[in-house]
Design a protein around this motif. Sequence first.
Motif, PDB file in Angstrom:
ATOM      1  N   TYR A   1      38.378  39.489  43.375  1.00 29.25           N
ATOM      2  CA  TYR A   1      38.729  40.209  44.607  1.00 29.25           C
ATOM      3  C   TYR A   1      40.236  40.331  44.820  1.00 29.25           C
ATOM      4  N   HIS A   2      40.993  40.377  43.772  1.00 31.84           N
ATOM      5  CA  HIS A   2      42.432  40.664  43.941  1.00 31.84           C
ATOM      6  C   HIS A   2      42.619  42.160  43.983  1.00 31.84           C
ATOM      7  N   LYS A   3      43.452  42.580  44.931  1.00 28.57           N
ATOM      8  CA  LYS A   3      43.623  44.002  45.153  1.00 28.57           C
ATOM      9  C   LYS A   3      44.716  44.529  44.246  1.00 28.57           C
ATOM     10  N   MET A   4      44.540  45.707  43.692  1.00 28.18           N
ATOM     11  CA  MET A   4      45.650  46.353  42.966  1.00 28.18           C
ATOM     12  C   MET A   4      45.411  47.855  42.972  1.00 28.18           C
ATOM     13  N   CYS A   5      46.461  48.591  42.672  1.00 32.38           N
ATOM     14  CA  CYS A   5      46.339  50.038  42.795  1.00 32.38           C
ATOM     15  C   CYS A   5      45.648  50.633  41.567  1.00 32.38           C
ATOM     16  N   GLU A   6      45.154  51.843  41.709  1.00 33.44           N
ATOM     17  CA  GLU A   6      44.352  52.483  40.672  1.00 33.44           C
ATOM     18  C   GLU A   6      45.134  52.630  39.373  1.00 33.44           C
ATOM     19  N   SER A   7      46.408  52.979  39.498  1.00 30.84           N
ATOM     20  CA  SER A   7      47.200  53.213  38.287  1.00 30.84           C
ATOM     21  C   SER A   7      47.404  51.906  37.524  1.00 30.84           C
ATOM     22  N   CYS A   8      47.534  50.797  38.267  1.00 32.08           N
ATOM     23  CA  CYS A   8      47.656  49.513  37.578  1.00 32.08           C
ATOM     24  C   CYS A   8      46.376  49.196  36.818  1.00 32.08           C
ATOM     25  N   VAL A   9      45.207  49.480  37.446  1.00 28.57           N
ATOM     26  CA  VAL A   9      43.931  49.233  36.779  1.00 28.57           C
ATOM     27  C   VAL A   9      43.864  50.042  35.487  1.00 28.57           C
ATOM     28  N   ASP A  10      44.204  51.318  35.592  1.00 25.65           N
ATOM     29  CA  ASP A  10      44.191  52.179  34.404  1.00 25.65           C
ATOM     30  C   ASP A  10      45.101  51.623  33.321  1.00 25.65           C
ATOM     31  N   ARG A  11      46.282  51.213  33.747  1.00 24.78           N
ATOM     32  CA  ARG A  11      47.303  50.778  32.791  1.00 24.78           C
ATOM     33  C   ARG A  11      46.881  49.488  32.092  1.00 24.78           C
TER      34      ARG A  11
ATOM     35  N   PHE B   1      43.762  47.749  32.178  1.00 30.70           N
ATOM     36  CA  PHE B   1      42.402  47.490  31.656  1.00 30.70           C
ATOM     37  C   PHE B   1      41.801  48.619  30.836  1.00 30.70           C
ATOM     38  N   SER B   2      42.603  49.656  30.562  1.00 33.48           N
ATOM     39  CA  SER B   2      42.054  50.784  29.804  1.00 33.48           C
ATOM     40  C   SER B   2      41.642  50.386  28.394  1.00 33.48           C
ATOM     41  N   HIS B   3      42.342  49.392  27.856  1.00 32.19           N
ATOM     42  CA  HIS B   3      42.066  49.048  26.463  1.00 32.19           C
ATOM     43  C   HIS B   3      41.099  47.886  26.344  1.00 32.19           C
ATOM     44  N   GLY B   4      40.352  47.654  27.386  1.00 33.77           N
ATOM     45  CA  GLY B   4      39.365  46.592  27.294  1.00 33.77           C
ATOM     46  C   GLY B   4      39.654  45.483  28.279  1.00 33.77           C
ATOM     47  N   PRO B   5      38.866  44.428  28.255  1.00 30.14           N
ATOM     48  CA  PRO B   5      39.026  43.349  29.219  1.00 30.14           C
ATOM     49  C   PRO B   5      40.400  42.679  29.082  1.00 30.14           C
TER      50      PRO B   5
ATOM     51  N   THR C   1      39.178  36.948  33.517  1.00 35.95           N
ATOM     52  CA  THR C   1      39.175  38.153  32.684  1.00 35.95           C
ATOM     53  C   THR C   1      38.410  39.247  33.430  1.00 35.95           C
ATOM     54  N   LEU C   2      39.023  40.390  33.537  1.00 36.72           N
ATOM     55  CA  LEU C   2      38.419  41.486  34.304  1.00 36.72           C
ATOM     56  C   LEU C   2      38.130  42.669  33.397  1.00 36.72           C
ATOM     57  N   ARG C   3      37.131  43.426  33.781  1.00 33.36           N
ATOM     58  CA  ARG C   3      36.794  44.649  33.047  1.00 33.36           C
ATOM     59  C   ARG C   3      36.985  45.832  33.967  1.00 33.36           C
ATOM     60  N   LYS C   4      37.325  46.950  33.350  1.00 33.94           N
ATOM     61  CA  LYS C   4      37.686  48.102  34.159  1.00 33.94           C
ATOM     62  C   LYS C   4      36.496  48.645  34.949  1.00 33.94           C
ATOM     63  N   HIS C   5      35.342  48.616  34.314  1.00 34.49           N
ATOM     64  CA  HIS C   5      34.221  49.306  34.970  1.00 34.49           C
ATOM     65  C   HIS C   5      33.740  48.574  36.201  1.00 34.49           C
ATOM     66  N   ARG C   6      34.151  47.329  36.377  1.00 38.79           N
ATOM     67  CA  ARG C   6      33.702  46.609  37.568  1.00 38.79           C
ATOM     68  C   ARG C   6      34.585  46.886  38.780  1.00 38.79           C
ATOM     69  N   PHE C   7      35.732  47.489  38.544  1.00 38.15           N
ATOM     70  CA  PHE C   7      36.639  47.768  39.683  1.00 38.15           C
ATOM     71  C   PHE C   7      36.019  48.802  40.598  1.00 38.15           C
ATOM     72  N   ARG C   8      36.179  48.587  41.886  1.00 37.39           N
ATOM     73  CA  ARG C   8      35.643  49.562  42.822  1.00 37.39           C
ATOM     74  C   ARG C   8      36.463  49.532  44.097  1.00 37.39           C
ATOM     75  N   GLU C   9      36.188  50.525  44.964  1.00 34.33           N
ATOM     76  CA  GLU C   9      36.936  50.572  46.215  1.00 34.33           C
ATOM     77  C   GLU C   9      36.376  49.560  47.195  1.00 34.33           C
ATOM     78  N   GLN C  10      37.235  49.041  48.006  1.00 33.93           N
ATOM     79  CA  GLN C  10      36.812  48.045  48.976  1.00 33.93           C
ATOM     80  C   GLN C  10      36.018  48.737  50.085  1.00 33.93           C
ATOM     81  N   THR C  11      34.909  48.119  50.523  1.00 35.78           N
ATOM     82  CA  THR C  11      34.139  48.717  51.611  1.00 35.78           C
ATOM     83  C   THR C  11      34.595  48.159  52.951  1.00 35.78           C
ATOM     84  N   PHE C  12      34.798  46.859  52.958  1.00 32.13           N
ATOM     85  CA  PHE C  12      35.205  46.210  54.217  1.00 32.13           C
ATOM     86  C   PHE C  12      36.683  45.852  54.159  1.00 32.13           C
TER      87      PHE C  12
END
Lengths: 388, 393
Positions: free
Chosen positions: A68-78, A80-84, A95-106
Amino acid sequence: MSPVSKRDPRLGGGGGGGPDGELHTVMRGLSLQAPMPTDTGPAEVCPVCKSSRYLNSSLRFLVNPECYHKMCESCVDRIFSHGPAQCPIPGCRRTLRKHRFREQTFEDIQVEREVDIRKKVQAVFNKREEEFEGLREYNDYLNDVEDITFNLVNNIDVEETGRRFEAYQKANEKEIEENAQLAQQEKVSFSAMQKAERQQARERRDAARREENDERREVEENKRDVLNRLASGADAETVAKEGQQVQLKKRMDRQAATERQRQLQAASDSRNGSSNFVVKGLKAKQKAEPEAPIDPFGGIRIASKYFTLQDHYVWEGIQDTQKDVKHIAGGYDVRDYTHRSLCAAFSGLGVFIADEMTERDRATQDSEAIGTVRADIGLKDSLMADPL
Amino acid sequence: MTQTLTEDDLYRTSTQYRLWSFSPESLAAQRRKTHDLAIERARRYGGSLSSGGSEDGAAHEEAYVRADEELRLVQRYCEQIRTTSDHFKWPINVKATAVQYLRRFYLSNSCLTYPPKEIYKTVLFLACKTEATHMTLSEYARRISTDPDAILAPEYKVMQALRFTLDVRQPYKGLKGVLMELLNMASGMVGEVEGVDTKGAKALQQDMLGLEKPPKDAQTIWTAPAGNTEVKHLTDRINAAYSAARQLLDKPALLTDVYFLYTPSQLLLAALRLADSPLLSFYLTTKLPLSSPVRPKILATVHSCADFLAAFSERQIMTKDERAALEAKLESCLDPSTKDLVKAHAAAKLGSESDEEEKVKKRKLAREKSFKEGEELFGPSLGAAGAANGGKG
C-alpha cells in the motif's frame, strides 16, 4: 507500517453483527472525521520521483495491495515494466508486480487495506446460514471469522492466523467453490427477477394509459350520439337520460372486466407461486451420490486364465484389417477379434464333459426321447419341457 | 458382488454345454432309447404295412433298420451336407452348424420317423440362416433341385427337436487364436500366463527353434529343413500344422460324435496334436502351470480326443449302394403319420390360411360396392332406392 488500532477486537463485529458492521463504522468515521485533504498536502507529491500535481495535472497515484505504498503512474511504469521489482520506498523490501497496481478507492489507506482483507476472507469463509443447525451456530461461526479478519487487519498474530486461514482454505476447497457458484447463481437470478419486475411495471403503466384513452373516447362518442339524436328532433330530457345511462353501463362493464381480469391474474399467481416468498432456515440439500461407472455385466468380471492378450499379432490375416479405414472408421478394433479368438480357443479347456455329464445324469434321470413319441402330435405343438 | 468368470465358466453357460453335451454312455443310452421307441411305433403300424399276410417276428425284425445302420445313415448325410455346403462355397462354420443340427435332431428322432434324405436339406438351410450366410429359399431350392415347400415343411419340427437352441460352438475361431499366438511366439513375443514360468520371450523362441521333428505319423506336410531351423522354417511349420488341424476339424470332427463328447477347445488342441504333437506339447507347457492339479487331466482329455479323431477312417462312410439299399428298407417301415411332411405342414397352417382368404374376399366385396356407388353419380338408382324405402316403410 504499524497501524495498530486501539479498539478492542470484540467491539466492532459483535456476535451476529456480520462482517460488514465494522466496515460501516469505519467508513462513517472516515467521512466525519477526515475531511478531504487539501491539495497542498504531501499526498499530491509522488514520494518516489517528487513530481507534483501542481506541475502535472494528469498525475495519477497507484497503490499495490502488497504494501500500500503510493506512487505515481509513471514511476510504476518505469520501475515495474520489466518485471517484479522491490518497492522503491526506503525501508520497504517487498517485491511488487505491475499488474497488481491499482487506483486507490478510499482516501484512507487503512480502509483500503481492510476492505481488501475482508474481501479475501469473505471469499474463503463463504458458508451460508442454511448450512448450520441453527442461528446460534451461525453466529458463532461469524464471530470466529470476524476474529480472523480482525487479526489480519490489525496485524495480530499474523503468522498464526495466516496459517489457519490457508489450512482452512485448503481443507474446504470444494465447498468454497460450490458456495461461490451458488452466490453467483443467486446474483444472476436476482437481477433477472428485477428485470422482470421492471417489465411488469411498464406493462401496467401502458395498460392504464390505454384504458384512460378508451374511456375518454367513449365519453366523446356518447356526447356526439346525444347531439345527433337531439338534432334529429328527439325529446331532450329522455335523450340526455339515456345517454347518461349508456355511459354508466359502459363504465360498469369495464370495471367488471378489469375486476375479472384481476381475479384471473391473482388465481394464476397463486398457482405459479410467488417468487418473492423465500423459505428460510433450510438445511443444506443432500447432494446426490456421484454416478457409478456403468457395469455392463452386472458385477461379473471375465478373467482369462489361459492367455494374456497382446497388443500386436504378427499373423498376416489381420494386418490389412488393422489399417483398413473402412474398418477403423466405424470404431472396429482388431483387438476385439483377437480377444474373441483366444477366448474361443480356451473356452472349455478345463471342462470335462464325460465326468460332468455323468454326474448330471445321475441327478436327473429324465426321458428326453419324447420327439419320436410325439411325432403324431401336430406341428403346432410347441410344448418343449426342458428337463434341466 | 464381483464374480469372476474364466473361459471355462463361459463355456458352461452355453446351450451346447447345458443341452448338447454327453458322456459316451449317456449318448449311447439316448440313441438306444430313441431307436427302441421308434421300433415300437413301427411295430404298431407294421401290421397294416406288411402286405403278404405276415409270418413270424424274426422276419419282421429283419425288416426294420438297426440302430447302428441308422447311425451310419446319419453319418452319410453329414457327409452329404459337407459336399453340398462346399458346392455352395459356404464358409466352414455353416457346414459345422448344419452337421451338428442334423446330429442333434437324430438324438431325439429316428430315421424311421423322419428320413434324413429330407431333413438334411432343411438343417442346411437353417444353418445358413443362423450363420448369416444368406441365400434365398428359391435359389437354394433351385440349386439342389428340390421343392421349396419340402425344405420348409420340417423346419418347425427341426427347431423343436433342437429345443430352439441354435448356437453351435465351433473350434475354428479358436484355432485361429492359437495360430496367432504361436506365430507371435515364433517371432519373439509372448503374452505371459499367470503361474507359468516361461523364462522370457527370447528363451521361448529358442526353445521353439530347438523343438524335435514331428513324428512319422503326424498329419502335417512340413518336413524339417536339412540345416539349422530358422524363424522362417518355424513359421512354415506352424502354418502347416494349422492347415492340417483344420483339415482334421473339417472331416473327422464333423463325421464323428466328437462335438457331443468334448469341448471345442479340447477338440482343436487334439487336432493340433494329431498334426504336430511336439509343437502342441510345447504350446501347452506355456499355458498350463506344472503345479496345476487339472493339468494331467486336461492333457489326458486332449489325448483321448485325439485318439477319437484318429480312429476315424474314410471306410466308415457308407457307400452309395449301401445307402440305396438301406433307404429302400427304410421306405418299407416308414412312419405313415410323417410320410408326407409337406401335406402335414400345409394342414397345420390351413386354419389360419382359410381365415385369411375370407378376409381378402370380404375386402374385395366392400371395395367393389363402394366403387359401384361412386360410379352412379346421383346415388343408387331410383328403383332400388324406392324398393329400399318401401321395405322400410
